[in-house]
Write an enzyme that holds these catalytic residues in place. Structure first.
Site, short mmCIF file in Angstrom:
data_model
loop_
_atom_site.label_atom_id
_atom_site.label_comp_id
_atom_site.label_asym_id
_atom_site.label_seq_id
_atom_site.Cartn_x
_atom_site.Cartn_y
_atom_site.Cartn_z
N GLY A 219 0.81 -1.21 0.00
CA GLY A 219 0.00 0.00 0.00
C GLY A 219 0.84 1.26 0.00
N CYS A 226 -3.25 9.96 5.14
CA CYS A 226 -2.10 10.12 4.25
C CYS A 226 -2.45 11.00 3.06
CB CYS A 226 -1.63 8.75 3.78
SG CYS A 226 -0.16 8.82 2.74
N GLY A 305 -0.94 10.71 10.06
CA GLY A 305 0.02 9.79 9.47
C GLY A 305 1.43 10.03 9.94
N ARG A 320 -10.13 14.20 12.16
CA ARG A 320 -10.96 13.79 13.29
C ARG A 320 -11.84 12.63 12.84
NH1 ARG A 320 -12.75 14.40 18.12
NH2 ARG A 320 -14.95 14.17 18.65
#
Length: 392
Positions: A219, A226, A305, A320
């Site tokens: 991934g 991200c 991230g 959030r």
């Protein structure tokens, strides 16, 4: 292979989770009678067995010592980030509160300042021992540039698994500014299993497997927090990435008789995504945002991230996600939300029962169809009312 995107240039068509669906089987099985055990190979020892094929991502808003212990007690594995606040600060809870309470306009700058604090080697050993003192498996991670140094410290402190993780992992890394990690040497010298990631391609996965890791993470850029795909333009949708890397795993096994599991990492927020990842060839999955919603998560409903605090080019953001329930609820239910983000294990076993798969290898043989509209087909009222499959 591919389609023309202009004169003299082709591009391959790839697929993500929302573009496929799994076909029910001709035989169905009681979900309580399927086997979802994940086995991580170890040197000269029996494989490390996890009763559920789910790992928690090495992100500061997801995993701390307490979360790692709780996750392992429930049958999974949580990876502690050795380059996060847990190893930079003796009292990381104070720092986490600052991150949680910061305004949106100042969060990136704040994270950059917080992560400038040097890593304390004594805290690496201390965090590992805290996890081991609870009688559970300790898994930790670092980037390749610090792996040799931190790997030995963690191993000597009693760590059971070491993860070498970067935005994009390759065997042949070229740099004149620093010494690249000799991945083959590192895997050979470490006594504990080494998981390497992240990758998305067939050829590079083969090269990584030839270096001797226990597993490979799949991934690039799909995680909820991200932004690599927006900042760098990099990434392959997880369905195609998983299928390609699974093909590399199978080819490597056929040639060497050594089975190297692949772990799909990122982009899965619902049970259906996890089921599809396993059906596409993953032996296990690594999840972040779903666990950031747990009451036990140190981010208190926030998630960011590992590349968010990068000093020059942040490739992440704080999001959030809210707190929806306990870690046990997220893994095993009972689900109190209707969007598929709780009872992930129940989703896997029920899916396996419906496709007629008794174990993960059989689930990997499930028929898959291209179905871009399958998730929202017939779900107009859910979409209008923003409930169930109508939630974003």
């Amino acid at each position: 292979m591919g389609m023309w995107i202009g004169r003299n240039r082709k591009a391959r068509v790839t697929y993500g989770f929302d573009e496929i669906a799994l076909v029910p089987g001709r035989v169905t099985i009681n979900p309580n009678e399927v086997d979802i055990t994940f086995r991580l190979p170890r040197k000269e020892a029996a494989p490390l067995e996890m009763t559920i094929p789910i790992l928690a991502s090495a992100m500061d808003g997801v995993v701390d010592v307490g979360f790692a212990i709780a996750m392992n007690e429930l049958g999974g594995l949580a990876v502690l980030n050795l380059e996060g606040v847990q190893t930079r600060y003796k009292n990381p809870q104070e720092v986490l509160q600052k991150i949680v309470q910061a305004n949106k306009s100042e969060i990136t700058a704040l994270l950059q300042r917080i992560y400038q604090e040097p890593i304390q080697q004594d805290l690496i050993a201390a965090r590992v021992r805290q996890i081991k003192d609870a009688g559970v498996v300790a898994a930790v991670s670092s980037i390749p540039q610090r792996a040799t140094e931190f790997g030995m410290i963690a191993q000597d402190a009693g760590a059971d698994v070491f993860v070498v993780q970067s935005t994009v992992s390759t065997v042949r890394h070229i740099s004149s500014e620093y010494r690249s990690l000799d991945l083959e040497k590192f895997c050979r010298e470490m006594r504990i299993p080494v998981i390497v990631g992240n990758t998305v391609g067939y050829d590079v996965t083969l090269e990584i497997m030839e270096c001797g890791p226990a597993a490979v993470l799949v991934g690039v850029g799909p995680g909820a927090a991200c932004t690599s795909r927006g900042v760098l333009g990099l990434g392959v949708p997880q369905v195609t990435a998983t299928v390609d890397c699974a093909a590399a795993r199978d080819a490597y096994f056929k040639r060497t008789s050594r089975y190297v599991p692949i772990i799909t990492d990122g982009g899965m927020s619902r049970g259906g995504d996890v089921c599809k990842a396993l059906a596409c060839g993953a032996d296990a999955v690594m999840v972040g945002s779903a666990f950031a919603k747990a009451q036990e998560a140190p981010g208190c409903g926030y998630h960011w991230g590992m590349a968010t605090p990068h000093a020059n080019l942040p490739r992440g953001t704080r999001i959030r996600v809210g707190t929806t329930g306990s870690l046990k609820q997220i893994l095993f239910g009972p689900a109190e939300v209707d969007d598929g983000s709780q009872n992930l294990v129940g989703a896997i076993t029920t899916c396996m029962g419906n496709v007629g798969a008794r174990n993960i290898p059989e689930l990997q043989q499930t028929e898959i169809i291209i179905a871009p509209s399958i998730r929202t087909e017939g779900k107009l009222f859910q979409t209008v009312q923003n409930v169930g499959m109508g939630t974003s």
